[in-house]
Design an enzyme around this catalytic site. Structure first.
Site, PDB file in Angstrom:
ATOM      1  N   ARG A  15      30.738 107.201  -6.304  1.00  0.00           N
ATOM      2  CA  ARG A  15      31.388 107.257  -4.999  1.00  0.00           C
ATOM      3  C   ARG A  15      32.902 107.098  -5.134  1.00  0.00           C
ATOM      4  O   ARG A  15      33.416 106.671  -6.163  1.00  0.00           O
ATOM      5  CB  ARG A  15      30.827 106.156  -4.087  1.00  0.00           C
ATOM      6  CG  ARG A  15      29.411 106.356  -3.644  1.00  0.00           C
ATOM      7  CD  ARG A  15      28.851 105.141  -2.914  1.00  0.00           C
ATOM      8  NE  ARG A  15      28.584 104.030  -3.824  1.00  0.00           N
ATOM      9  CZ  ARG A  15      28.059 102.867  -3.454  1.00  0.00           C
ATOM     10  NH1 ARG A  15      27.780 102.645  -2.173  1.00  0.00           N
ATOM     11  NH2 ARG A  15      27.828 101.918  -4.345  1.00  0.00           N
ATOM     12  N   LYS A  75      33.063  99.513  -5.020  1.00  0.00           N
ATOM     13  CA  LYS A  75      32.385  98.358  -5.606  1.00  0.00           C
ATOM     14  C   LYS A  75      33.386  97.279  -6.001  1.00  0.00           C
ATOM     15  O   LYS A  75      34.598  97.506  -6.060  1.00  0.00           O
ATOM     16  CB  LYS A  75      31.564  98.768  -6.821  1.00  0.00           C
ATOM     17  CG  LYS A  75      30.379  99.664  -6.474  1.00  0.00           C
ATOM     18  CD  LYS A  75      29.418  99.002  -5.491  1.00  0.00           C
ATOM     19  CE  LYS A  75      28.685  97.819  -6.095  1.00  0.00           C
ATOM     20  NZ  LYS A  75      27.728  97.209  -5.118  1.00  0.00           N
ATOM     21  N   TYR A  94      33.613  96.469  -1.181  1.00  0.00           N
ATOM     22  CA  TYR A  94      32.453  95.591  -1.264  1.00  0.00           C
ATOM     23  C   TYR A  94      32.716  94.572  -2.376  1.00  0.00           C
ATOM     24  O   TYR A  94      33.101  94.953  -3.486  1.00  0.00           O
ATOM     25  CB  TYR A  94      31.184  96.377  -1.596  1.00  0.00           C
ATOM     26  CG  TYR A  94      30.662  97.230  -0.472  1.00  0.00           C
ATOM     27  CD1 TYR A  94      30.222  96.648   0.713  1.00  0.00           C
ATOM     28  CD2 TYR A  94      30.594  98.619  -0.585  1.00  0.00           C
ATOM     29  CE1 TYR A  94      29.741  97.429   1.758  1.00  0.00           C
ATOM     30  CE2 TYR A  94      30.105  99.406   0.446  1.00  0.00           C
ATOM     31  CZ  TYR A  94      29.687  98.804   1.615  1.00  0.00           C
ATOM     32  OH  TYR A  94      29.208  99.571   2.644  1.00  0.00           O
ATOM     33  N   HIS A  96      30.632  91.102  -2.553  1.00  0.00           N
ATOM     34  CA  HIS A  96      29.391  90.378  -2.860  1.00  0.00           C
ATOM     35  C   HIS A  96      29.676  89.204  -3.809  1.00  0.00           C
ATOM     36  O   HIS A  96      29.135  89.117  -4.917  1.00  0.00           O
ATOM     37  CB  HIS A  96      28.360  91.326  -3.476  1.00  0.00           C
ATOM     38  CG  HIS A  96      27.956  92.455  -2.576  1.00  0.00           C
ATOM     39  ND1 HIS A  96      27.203  92.254  -1.428  1.00  0.00           N
ATOM     40  CD2 HIS A  96      28.212  93.791  -2.639  1.00  0.00           C
ATOM     41  CE1 HIS A  96      27.002  93.422  -0.836  1.00  0.00           C
ATOM     42  NE2 HIS A  96      27.601  94.365  -1.536  1.00  0.00           N
ATOM     43  N   GLU A 118      31.343  93.815   3.360  1.00  0.00           N
ATOM     44  CA  GLU A 118      30.026  93.330   3.770  1.00  0.00           C
ATOM     45  C   GLU A 118      30.070  92.113   4.690  1.00  0.00           C
ATOM     46  O   GLU A 118      29.032  91.721   5.238  1.00  0.00           O
ATOM     47  CB  GLU A 118      29.146  93.025   2.549  1.00  0.00           C
ATOM     48  CG  GLU A 118      29.532  91.786   1.763  1.00  0.00           C
ATOM     49  CD  GLU A 118      30.598  92.024   0.715  1.00  0.00           C
ATOM     50  OE1 GLU A 118      30.889  91.092  -0.039  1.00  0.00           O
ATOM     51  OE2 GLU A 118      31.145  93.163   0.657  1.00  0.00           O
ATOM     52  N   SER A 134      23.371 100.236   3.829  1.00  0.00           N
ATOM     53  CA  SER A 134      22.044  99.642   3.973  1.00  0.00           C
ATOM     54  C   SER A 134      21.021 100.711   4.359  1.00  0.00           C
ATOM     55  O   SER A 134      19.881 100.713   3.864  1.00  0.00           O
ATOM     56  CB  SER A 134      22.067  98.537   5.035  1.00  0.00           C
ATOM     57  OG  SER A 134      22.881  97.463   4.629  1.00  0.00           O
ATOM     58  N   ASP A 198       9.299  90.041   9.000  1.00  0.00           N
ATOM     59  CA  ASP A 198      10.579  89.487   9.448  1.00  0.00           C
ATOM     60  C   ASP A 198      10.306  88.159  10.148  1.00  0.00           C
ATOM     61  O   ASP A 198       9.189  87.928  10.657  1.00  0.00           O
ATOM     62  CB  ASP A 198      11.301  90.457  10.391  1.00  0.00           C
ATOM     63  CG  ASP A 198      12.804  90.199  10.448  1.00  0.00           C
ATOM     64  OD1 ASP A 198      13.551  90.917   9.754  1.00  0.00           O
ATOM     65  OD2 ASP A 198      13.219  89.261  11.164  1.00  0.00           O
ATOM     66  N   VAL A 239      16.073  91.355   2.432  1.00  0.00           N
ATOM     67  CA  VAL A 239      16.562  90.216   3.213  1.00  0.00           C
ATOM     68  C   VAL A 239      18.061  90.063   3.038  1.00  0.00           C
ATOM     69  O   VAL A 239      18.630  90.447   2.013  1.00  0.00           O
ATOM     70  CB  VAL A 239      15.848  88.913   2.821  1.00  0.00           C
ATOM     71  CG1 VAL A 239      14.361  89.010   3.106  1.00  0.00           C
ATOM     72  CG2 VAL A 239      16.082  88.585   1.346  1.00  0.00           C
ATOM     73  N   LEU A 240      18.724  89.498   4.049  1.00  0.00           N
ATOM     74  CA  LEU A 240      20.178  89.349   4.025  1.00  0.00           C
ATOM     75  C   LEU A 240      20.584  88.131   4.824  1.00  0.00           C
ATOM     76  O   LEU A 240      20.124  87.921   5.949  1.00  0.00           O
ATOM     77  CB  LEU A 240      20.854  90.592   4.622  1.00  0.00           C
ATOM     78  CG  LEU A 240      22.379  90.508   4.791  1.00  0.00           C
ATOM     79  CD1 LEU A 240      23.053  90.533   3.423  1.00  0.00           C
ATOM     80  CD2 LEU A 240      22.888  91.646   5.660  1.00  0.00           C
ATOM     81  N   ALA A 268      18.408  93.442  -2.273  1.00  0.00           N
ATOM     82  CA  ALA A 268      19.338  92.323  -2.093  1.00  0.00           C
ATOM     83  C   ALA A 268      19.973  91.886  -3.409  1.00  0.00           C
ATOM     84  O   ALA A 268      20.617  90.832  -3.457  1.00  0.00           O
ATOM     85  CB  ALA A 268      18.607  91.145  -1.454  1.00  0.00           C
ATOM     86  N   ILE A 269      19.842  92.678  -4.452  1.00  0.00           N
ATOM     87  CA  ILE A 269      20.321  92.259  -5.760  1.00  0.00           C
ATOM     88  C   ILE A 269      21.827  92.027  -5.778  1.00  0.00           C
ATOM     89  O   ILE A 269      22.337  91.187  -6.530  1.00  0.00           O
ATOM     90  CB  ILE A 269      19.886  93.277  -6.850  1.00  0.00           C
ATOM     91  CG1 ILE A 269      20.155  92.729  -8.261  1.00  0.00           C
ATOM     92  CG2 ILE A 269      20.555  94.625  -6.622  1.00  0.00           C
ATOM     93  CD1 ILE A 269      19.351  91.513  -8.611  1.00  0.00           C
ATOM     94  N   ASP A 270      22.601  92.755  -4.955  1.00  0.00           N
ATOM     95  CA  ASP A 270      24.046  92.525  -4.883  1.00  0.00           C
ATOM     96  C   ASP A 270      24.368  91.104  -4.452  1.00  0.00           C
ATOM     97  O   ASP A 270      25.439  90.579  -4.780  1.00  0.00           O
ATOM     98  CB  ASP A 270      24.699  93.506  -3.900  1.00  0.00           C
ATOM     99  CG  ASP A 270      24.995  94.849  -4.544  1.00  0.00           C
ATOM    100  OD1 ASP A 270      25.158  94.890  -5.769  1.00  0.00           O
ATOM    101  OD2 ASP A 270      25.058  95.848  -3.821  1.00  0.00           O
ATOM    102  N   LYS A 279      17.037  90.594 -11.779  1.00  0.00           N
ATOM    103  CA  LYS A 279      18.316  90.598 -12.480  1.00  0.00           C
ATOM    104  C   LYS A 279      18.901  92.003 -12.344  1.00  0.00           C
ATOM    105  O   LYS A 279      18.160  92.988 -12.229  1.00  0.00           O
ATOM    106  CB  LYS A 279      18.145  90.213 -13.950  1.00  0.00           C
ATOM    107  CG  LYS A 279      17.260  91.163 -14.748  1.00  0.00           C
ATOM    108  CD  LYS A 279      17.093  90.692 -16.190  1.00  0.00           C
ATOM    109  CE  LYS A 279      16.210  91.668 -16.990  1.00  0.00           C
ATOM    110  NZ  LYS A 279      16.024  91.210 -18.383  1.00  0.00           N
ATOM    111  N   VAL A 298      18.574  97.927  -9.153  1.00  0.00           N
ATOM    112  CA  VAL A 298      19.856  98.616  -9.315  1.00  0.00           C
ATOM    113  C   VAL A 298      20.848  98.090  -8.283  1.00  0.00           C
ATOM    114  O   VAL A 298      20.553  98.032  -7.087  1.00  0.00           O
ATOM    115  CB  VAL A 298      19.674 100.136  -9.177  1.00  0.00           C
ATOM    116  CG1 VAL A 298      21.018 100.854  -9.219  1.00  0.00           C
ATOM    117  CG2 VAL A 298      18.763 100.660 -10.288  1.00  0.00           C
TER     118      VAL A 298
END
Length: 398
Positions: A15, A75, A94, A96, A118, A134, A198, A239-240, A268-270, A279, A298
């Protein structure tokens, strides 16, 4: 203001932080735009496309960071980029940071003011700059999960939608925000049996209407998840918690409840991941196995579809970019309190409470470091929080 856009150097990231549309808007307002040569190639945007709208192409990242007053990225800055940031510079991307203490310390040491896409909020408390990615990540999560369920990729060897006479796969989606909703829509379209979890009853009501009864909605709890895990073929974590580390909704112990070679996709890995065994992985090496369960984690899922993602991102970020370029961070944050929430680091301090908690550092309100003052809420019915119509901030979805 001089605005710079470097080429993204995170692995498998294609990107770019601006499109020719964004360049045109900035240059018409009198701002100068510097873009590193080749920055748009991964998104099918040539240097000539940028130049035609008034951008100046520079050869190296050092030129971008060295000359720009504000740096736009997609990123979080990688290690070589952190060293290029300087005091008085603004970084908008972003970040994170909650699960990244080393990066947070590096940004503090740089002296730059770092604004995170974010954690910017609109008037309704939604995350308009996270929403488009998202939505894309949710759709990719189901696509990727379906692919990883194939036997040659290490999965169980099950088709998500089944065929007449053979049952479809069972898909659990934990989290009903933008990621979860879009993941569910794709899973429904692929004819899987879908269960969306949820903790908000109101959200579950909205989803039930949106899905038209084609998916089951479930109140999320440890027990409700455990009871259905043994039947699941694909689990998507969506989830966030605004700005904070993601909570763990599936533990390593609970993996024993799952079918061998079932697939977990952690969107949600970020933010640290919502599965205990998660991981970070890359598009080039997207999966690994823990206790017989395939993990897909990823960290830049939307980067796999850069043409879609780049334009969707710029559509969302451009009004904020223009506000920052026109007014600077402090005044733009005063005009829009939601943008102020995006300030994560300023003058060597962490300025977002959830980030400070996540990295174990002191929290200092941005008002104590920047001359923000009291918010200008504007006249009743104004489009943005004190913004003129030209700078009005659009609503987003989370």
């Amino acid at each position: 203001m001089r605005v710079g856009i470097p080429t993204e150097i995170k692995p498998d990231e294609y990107r770019v932080a601006i499109t020719p549309i964004g360049v045109r808007e900035l240059t018409e307002r009198g701002h100068e735009v510097l873009i590193q040569a080749g920055a748009g190639e991964g998104s099918a945007i040539s240097d000539a496309d940028f130049e035609a709208q008034g951008a100046k192409i520079v050869p190296a990242a050092e030129d971008v960071f060295g000359e720009a007053e504000m740096v736009l990225k997609v990123k979080e800055p990688q290690e070589p980029e952190v060293g290029l940031l300087r005091e008085g510079q603004t970084l908008f991307t972003y970040l994170h940071l909650a699960p990244a203490p080393d990066l947070t310390r590096g940004l503090c040491e740089s002296g730059a003011t770092c604004v995170a896409y974010e954690t910017v909020e609109d008037r309704q408390g939604r995350l308009p700059l996270l929403a488009p990615m998202s939505e894309i990540a949710g759709k990719i999560a189901t696509q990727a999960g379906a692919f990883m369920l194939e036997k040659p990729l290490g999965g169980r060897g099950i088709l998500l939608g089944g065929v007449p006479g053979v049952a479809p796969a069972n898909v659990m989606i934990i989290g009903g925000g933008a990621v979860g909703m879009n993941a569910a829509f794709i899973a429904i379209g692929m004819e899987a049996d879908v269960f969306v979890y949820d903790v908000s009853i109101d959200k579950l009501r909205e989803l039930d209407i949106a899905f038209g009864g084609r998916a089951s909605t479930v109140y999320s709890s440890t027990l409700s998840i455990e009871e259905r895990l043994p039947q699941m073929d694909l689990v998507i974590g969506a989830v966030l918690v605004h700005g904070a580390r993601a909570p763990h909704v599936i533990t390593r112990e609970q993996l024993k409840l799952m079918k061998p070679q079932a697939v977990l996709v952690d969107v949600a890995i970020d933010q640290g991941g919502c599965f205990e065994t998660s991981k970070p992985t890359t598009h080039g090496n997207p999966t690994y196995e823990v206790d017989g369960i395939i993990h897909y984690c990823v960290t830049n899922m939307p980067g796999a579809v850069p043409i879609t993602s780049t334009y969707a991102l710029t559509n969302a970020t451009l009004p904020y970019v223009l506000a920052l370029a026109d007014h600077g961070v402090a005044e733009a944050a005063r005009l829009d309190p939601g943008l102020k929430l995006g300030i994560n680091v300023a003058k060597g301090k962490v300025t977002h409470p959830a980030v400070a908690q996540g990295v174990g550092m002191e929290y200092v309100p941005p008002e104590e470091l920047l001359d923000i003052g009291e918010p200008d809420l504007g006249p009743p019915g104004a489009d943005g929080a004190g913004a003129t119509a030209a700078h009005a901030i659009p609503n987003g979805r989370t």
